[in-house]
Scaffold this motif. Structure first.
Motif, PDB file in Angstrom:
ATOM      1  N   LEU A  21     -38.161  71.864 -62.875  1.00 40.74           N
ATOM      2  CA  LEU A  21     -36.871  72.476 -63.000  1.00 40.74           C
ATOM      3  C   LEU A  21     -36.625  73.388 -61.819  1.00 40.74           C
ATOM      4  O   LEU A  21     -35.617  73.858 -61.714  1.00 40.74           O
ATOM      5  CB  LEU A  21     -36.716  73.251 -64.356  1.00 40.74           C
ATOM      6  CG  LEU A  21     -36.525  72.174 -65.676  1.00 40.74           C
ATOM      7  CD1 LEU A  21     -36.730  73.027 -66.782  1.00 40.74           C
ATOM      8  CD2 LEU A  21     -34.875  71.723 -65.475  1.00 40.74           C
ATOM      9  N   THR A  68     -37.079  78.973 -68.822  1.00 44.41           N
ATOM     10  CA  THR A  68     -35.986  78.988 -69.349  1.00 44.41           C
ATOM     11  C   THR A  68     -35.653  78.583 -70.854  1.00 44.41           C
ATOM     12  O   THR A  68     -36.299  77.202 -71.041  1.00 44.41           O
ATOM     13  CB  THR A  68     -34.856  78.379 -68.367  1.00 44.41           C
ATOM     14  OG1 THR A  68     -34.983  78.925 -67.181  1.00 44.41           O
ATOM     15  CG2 THR A  68     -33.442  78.914 -68.962  1.00 44.41           C
ATOM     16  N   ARG A  83     -30.826  77.480 -73.969  1.00 38.32           N
ATOM     17  CA  ARG A  83     -29.961  78.046 -72.657  1.00 38.32           C
ATOM     18  C   ARG A  83     -29.597  76.856 -71.470  1.00 38.32           C
ATOM     19  O   ARG A  83     -28.527  76.830 -71.070  1.00 38.32           O
ATOM     20  CB  ARG A  83     -30.364  79.224 -71.949  1.00 38.32           C
ATOM     21  CG  ARG A  83     -29.553  79.938 -71.263  1.00 38.32           C
ATOM     22  CD  ARG A  83     -30.237  81.042 -70.578  1.00 38.32           C
ATOM     23  NE  ARG A  83     -30.240  82.289 -71.498  1.00 38.32           N
ATOM     24  CZ  ARG A  83     -31.074  83.295 -70.867  1.00 38.32           C
ATOM     25  NH1 ARG A  83     -31.435  83.362 -69.591  1.00 38.32           N
ATOM     26  NH2 ARG A  83     -31.369  84.429 -71.749  1.00 38.32           N
ATOM     27  N   LEU A  84     -30.489  76.014 -71.232  1.00 36.29           N
ATOM     28  CA  LEU A  84     -30.591  75.097 -70.295  1.00 36.29           C
ATOM     29  C   LEU A  84     -29.618  74.042 -70.778  1.00 36.29           C
ATOM     30  O   LEU A  84     -28.656  73.563 -70.029  1.00 36.29           O
ATOM     31  CB  LEU A  84     -31.635  74.300 -70.162  1.00 36.29           C
ATOM     32  CG  LEU A  84     -32.523  74.426 -69.164  1.00 36.29           C
ATOM     33  CD1 LEU A  84     -33.942  73.408 -69.167  1.00 36.29           C
ATOM     34  CD2 LEU A  84     -31.920  74.215 -67.740  1.00 36.29           C
ATOM     35  N   SER A 139     -25.679  75.415 -70.745  1.00 38.89           N
ATOM     36  CA  SER A 139     -25.089  75.415 -69.510  1.00 38.89           C
ATOM     37  C   SER A 139     -24.373  74.168 -69.137  1.00 38.89           C
ATOM     38  O   SER A 139     -23.651  74.178 -68.316  1.00 38.89           O
ATOM     39  CB  SER A 139     -26.113  75.686 -68.461  1.00 38.89           C
ATOM     40  OG  SER A 139     -26.834  74.705 -68.025  1.00 38.89           O
ATOM     41  N   GLN A 172     -25.460  79.780 -63.991  1.00 39.20           N
ATOM     42  CA  GLN A 172     -24.970  78.538 -64.622  1.00 39.20           C
ATOM     43  C   GLN A 172     -25.112  77.332 -63.626  1.00 39.20           C
ATOM     44  O   GLN A 172     -25.647  76.366 -64.032  1.00 39.20           O
ATOM     45  CB  GLN A 172     -23.589  78.801 -65.270  1.00 39.20           C
ATOM     46  CG  GLN A 172     -23.236  79.647 -66.432  1.00 39.20           C
ATOM     47  CD  GLN A 172     -23.949  78.878 -67.766  1.00 39.20           C
ATOM     48  OE1 GLN A 172     -25.056  78.729 -67.649  1.00 39.20           O
ATOM     49  NE2 GLN A 172     -23.046  79.158 -68.671  1.00 39.20           N
ATOM     50  N   LEU A 216     -28.910  76.552 -63.244  1.00 36.51           N
ATOM     51  CA  LEU A 216     -29.267  75.828 -64.557  1.00 36.51           C
ATOM     52  C   LEU A 216     -28.804  74.317 -64.310  1.00 36.51           C
ATOM     53  O   LEU A 216     -29.671  73.323 -64.615  1.00 36.51           O
ATOM     54  CB  LEU A 216     -28.916  76.193 -65.647  1.00 36.51           C
ATOM     55  CG  LEU A 216     -29.310  77.751 -65.888  1.00 36.51           C
ATOM     56  CD1 LEU A 216     -29.154  78.373 -67.258  1.00 36.51           C
ATOM     57  CD2 LEU A 216     -31.056  77.746 -65.940  1.00 36.51           C
ATOM     58  N   ARG A 217     -27.519  74.160 -64.125  1.00 35.35           N
ATOM     59  CA  ARG A 217     -26.857  72.812 -63.935  1.00 35.35           C
ATOM     60  C   ARG A 217     -27.621  72.127 -62.841  1.00 35.35           C
ATOM     61  O   ARG A 217     -28.118  70.724 -63.244  1.00 35.35           O
ATOM     62  CB  ARG A 217     -25.600  72.637 -63.797  1.00 35.35           C
ATOM     63  CG  ARG A 217     -24.642  73.223 -64.994  1.00 35.35           C
ATOM     64  CD  ARG A 217     -23.197  73.532 -64.722  1.00 35.35           C
ATOM     65  NE  ARG A 217     -22.755  74.286 -65.659  1.00 35.35           N
ATOM     66  CZ  ARG A 217     -21.887  75.361 -65.600  1.00 35.35           C
ATOM     67  NH1 ARG A 217     -21.310  75.500 -64.538  1.00 35.35           N
ATOM     68  NH2 ARG A 217     -21.419  75.955 -66.539  1.00 35.35           N
ATOM     69  N   LEU A 255     -31.251  71.111 -63.726  1.00 35.51           N
ATOM     70  CA  LEU A 255     -31.316  69.973 -64.669  1.00 35.51           C
ATOM     71  C   LEU A 255     -31.313  68.609 -63.951  1.00 35.51           C
ATOM     72  O   LEU A 255     -31.692  67.761 -64.343  1.00 35.51           O
ATOM     73  CB  LEU A 255     -30.234  70.179 -65.812  1.00 35.51           C
ATOM     74  CG  LEU A 255     -30.583  69.761 -67.258  1.00 35.51           C
ATOM     75  CD1 LEU A 255     -31.994  70.044 -67.600  1.00 35.51           C
ATOM     76  CD2 LEU A 255     -29.382  70.361 -68.079  1.00 35.51           C
TER      77      LEU A 255
END
Lengths: 216, 587
Positions: free
Chosen positions: B353, B364, B368-369, B372, B424, B427-428, B431
């Motif tokens: 990640l 994280t 929350r992941l 997002s 954000q 995070l996106r 992922l």
């Protein structure tokens, strides 16, 4: 009591659920096929009142993989002759944690049941019957993997058994369902199960009865 | 195996040391004199208004049935007082009180404890009970769930703790056990008295709030061969209590968490975990998997310390995902491994990640992941995605492919809130990156995705992503304060169908370049140089017509890497680009 030679049958399929009794309402499978499920597969191919199957070994040929889904089922059991049944009024949504892409090699033999086997019955006859039926893919009802809806592909198994987890010497599976003891009152029997290098060794009836506290 | 592990856990942590008693907050003590006359209510609450925990005889399992506790219970049972009782609804007050009195009278008949007689006398008198109710502080309302117990005379010891009373309670339970059916318990493997029904779990999401059973056979279709209730799955009473106490202990609400030792996975399920190691080890693992806000702040200083090799690595780790289904609890997933294996898988999860130079391995929380990549309409991902993702993390498996499309869909939409946009976006793309890496590990062609910009990577989608970031930057240098940037307009189309979009973008960039050259020559030249460098990595002149989902992911990663690199460059060497300071704000 005459006993047959040992047969080796390969049974596999895309889905299987050998339901743990303690998690039966919201089904969850055992990690490996249970002896009674293996017996069911064999009986689907050949069963007569005169014979009784005994499973000796179940080799696990594919890695254990899981899947989970929810289905709409009903709360009642089917009753013969009851025609005015409305499933929508009797819904039970149940979860199933099942196994995916299973493959097993079942080693089993049968013996003649005293009192049930007539003078014209002999072990050789049933051995040949079973071999013939297995070879041709014949069955009394479709063989399945734990639940009727998970159909099994069944075929003769050669010598070349390669279980997964060969390197794991002894993996405990805990107490696993063995079979029902039918009698005045039916009761479930359990046995201490291990995977020895990918093979589940199934004890005989007498040994299991002793472990379950003898006959009630 | 699961129930066995839970039962062992309950034993190891001393949760069933005392099967006949439990610890419950008691709110009031009813003080009587030796003759059974009411003397007063004693408040035992602490300064927060909560009752102080006391050891009381274990309360029976209750749902709609009437079943009383022994000498300690709530006001509905002890005084027959139920403020929720309304007209038209069956009033169970009388039956409840009768059940409570019956147990006390049973004890009176078989023992010689004078205090018990006093309690019985008090309970018999309606006037005395009314007196007790009237003794509440003025204006104080009882909800019916306040716990009451008795003290007699000047004693400080409640009646249920008197030696004679305890002896009777033990004897009575022993008798109840003696008449139970014995058999092999499938949890312990020992012969024991079998439980007919099992105690209930509290606090399972989407289950009945009064409690739900994990092992239950409440409809005909769940039974086999004419066996009823517990006979379908013989479990000893002791083991049934053990696994339930263990689960209830893990499910308990704590000060910081909804579940003391569990990770909330979507609306309807929770992953609980435990080990045969120490409670401290478990806490440390939980802090990494699902850090609270407060822990996150601390973890920044020494991230993932809990995942270093330790002395407990050979101990067993267990995880179970439970989901409520009205009155029943379903197991969705079950996992066991050594603590060391789990740590290793989690390390890899965080490594997969991690994205960008300065972020490091920062944990994280999973919610929350997933948050997002949800659509801004608030319609969340399917409820089992979190469970599948968590399961993939602890097992080291591939992530659900659905995450890739969800994250890409989210990237195509214009940013919802500028304030958190940068985080954000990170995070996106993180992922996306992790999904790609994990996917390729199990797939045929390894897809290399790195943590930060790879200037030599010639993969076309990656290079196109980089190019897009450069073009976006050019636009923002040329034209400040735009309502809709090329990212808002073209990101989705550019990542899906480069051939139809890029020629137009290149055309636009020429215009941007001209404009920028007029105002900010330094930036413009430098960006033009970068653009040429990136273009150089594309061998042919043709843009691909269509990119697959994985390639779109790679496009997004390339975009993010380049964007961060531009950002870092501008911040890093302020001298290199003459007007670096002036456009700090437009990102």
């Amino acid at each position: 009591m005459k006993t047959s030679k040992r047969f080796r049958v390969r049974a596999g399929g895309p889905l299987a659920c050998f339901t743990r009794p303690e998690m039966k309402a919201e089904r969850m499978s055992y990690e490996v096929m249970t002896p009674s499920a293996a017996r069911g597969v064999l009986e689907a191919i050949l069963w007569k009142p005169a014979i009784r199957w005994q499973v000796h070994e179940i080799a696990v040929l594919a890695p254990v993989r899981w899947t989970s889904f929810r289905r709409n089922e009903v709360n009642s059991r089917a009753v013969v002759g009851k025609l005015d049944y409305v499933a929508d009024e009797d819904r039970a949504q149940r979860n199933t944690v099942a196994l995916r892409d299973v493959d097993y090699a079942i080693t089993a033999s049968f013996s003649l049941v005293p009192g049930k086997a007539g003078p014209e019955d002999n072990v050789r006859k049933f051995e040949e019957m079973f071999e013939r039926r297995l070879e041709k893919g014949q069955f009394f009802h479709a063989p399945y993997l734990g639940c009727r809806e998970f159909a099994a592909r069944v075929e003769p198994m050669g010598e070349d058994i390669r279980p997964v987890d060969l390197e794991v010497e002894r993996r405990p599976l805990g107490l696993v369902f063995y079979d029902f003891e039918f009698g005045e009152s039916t009761r479930p029997l359990f046995f201490e199960a291990y995977l020895d290098r990918g093979v589940l060794h199934v004890p005989g009836w007498d040994e299991v009865l002793k472990q379950n506290g003898g006959r009630p | 195996m699961m129930l066995t592990a839970l039962n062992d856990f309950a034993r190891a942590r001393g949760l069933i040391d005392d099967p006949l008693y439990e610890s419950k907050p008691v709110d009031f003590l009813i003080r009587l004199d030796v003759k059974g006359k009411f003397k007063g209510l004693e408040y035992t609450q602490d300064e927060n208004g909560r009752g102080i925990s006391r050891r009381i005889p274990r309360l029976p399992a209750r749902s709609v049935n009437v079943s009383a506790g022994f000498l300690a219970d709530n006001t509905k049972y002890v005084l027959g007082h139920d403020p929720e009782a309304r007209e038209g609804k069956a009033n169970k007050g009388v039956a409840r009180l009768a059940a409570f009195v019956k147990l006390v009278k049973e004890a009176v008949a078989e023992t010689e404890v004078p205090e018990l007689r006093a309690v019985a006398k008090f309970l018999d008198s309606e006037a005395a009970r009314a007196e007790a109710l009237a003794d509440r502080n003025p204006g104080e309302d009882w909800t019916g769930s306040e716990m009451l117990a008795f003290v007699v005379g000047d004693s400080t010891r409640p009646v249920h703790e008197l030696p004679g009373v305890e002896a009777w309670w033990a004897q009575r339970n022993a008798q109840a056990v003696a008449i139970g059916r014995r058999g092999l318990c499938l949890v312990t493997g020992k012969i024991g008295v079998l439980a007919e029904t099992h105690p209930k779990l509290k606090n399972v999401p989407a289950a009945q709030s009064s409690g739900a059973a994990l092992v239950s056979f409440n409809a005909k279709a769940f039974e086999s061969h004419g066996l009823v209730q517990g006979d379908n799955a013989p479990v000893s009473q002791h083991a049934a209590l053990g696994y339930v106490l263990a689960l209830n202990d893990l499910l308990r609400r704590s000060d910081e968490r909804r579940f003391r030792q569990g990770v909330e996975l979507g609306e309807d399920s929770v992953m609980l975990f435990w080990s045969n190691s120490t409670a401290a080890q478990e806490r440390e693992l939980q802090d990494v998997v699902d850090p609270t806000e407060e822990r996150l702040r601390k973890l920044v200083e020494s991230p993932l310390k809990g995942l270093e090799r330790g002395e407990f690595d050979t101990k067993r780790f267990y995880a179970v995902t439970l989901a409520g289904n009205a009155g029943r609890v379903a197991v969705r997933d079950w996992f066991q491994a050594s603590i060391g294996d789990v740590k290793q898988n989690l390390r890899r999860y965080f490594a997969d990640l991690s994205l960008g130079e300065d972020t490091g391995l920062k944990p994280t929380p999973i919610w929350r992941l997933l948050k997002s990549v949800e659509t801004p309409s608030g319609r969340g991902l399917p409820s089992n995605v979190a469970a599948r993702m968590m399961s993939a993390a602890i097992r080291g498996h591939a992530f659900p492919r659905l995450l890739l499309s969800a994250a890409l869909d989210r990237l195509r939409l214009p940013p919802a809130d500028d304030k958190f946009e940068r985080e954000q976006l990170r995070l996106r793309v993180a992922l996306i990156k992790a999904t790609l890496i994990r996917h390729s590990r199990s797939g045929p062609a390894p897809l290399e995705v790195s943590v930060s910009l790879e200037p030599t990577n010639r993969a076309v989608p990656y290079v196109l992503g980089r190019l897009f970031a450069v073009l976006e930057r050019m636009q923002s240098v040329a034209l400040k304060d735009l309502n809709a940037t090329i990212r808002d307009r073209y990101f989705g189309a550019a990542s899906r169908n480069p051939a139809t979009v890029f020629p137009r973008l290149m055309q636009l960039s020429m215009n941007h370049l001209h404009k920028a050259e007029r105002d900010r020559r330094g930036s413009a030249n430098w960006l033009e140089k970068t653009k040429t460098e990136v273009m150089g990595l594309l061998d042919g002149k043709h843009y691909p017509r269509l990119l697959s989902l994985e390639d779109q992911g790679l496009f997004a990663v390339g975009y993010y890497h380049q964007r961060e690199a531009l950002f870092a460059k501008r911040k890093g060497d302020g001298g290199g680009t003459p007007d670096a300071g002036s456009d700090e704000s437009d990102d």
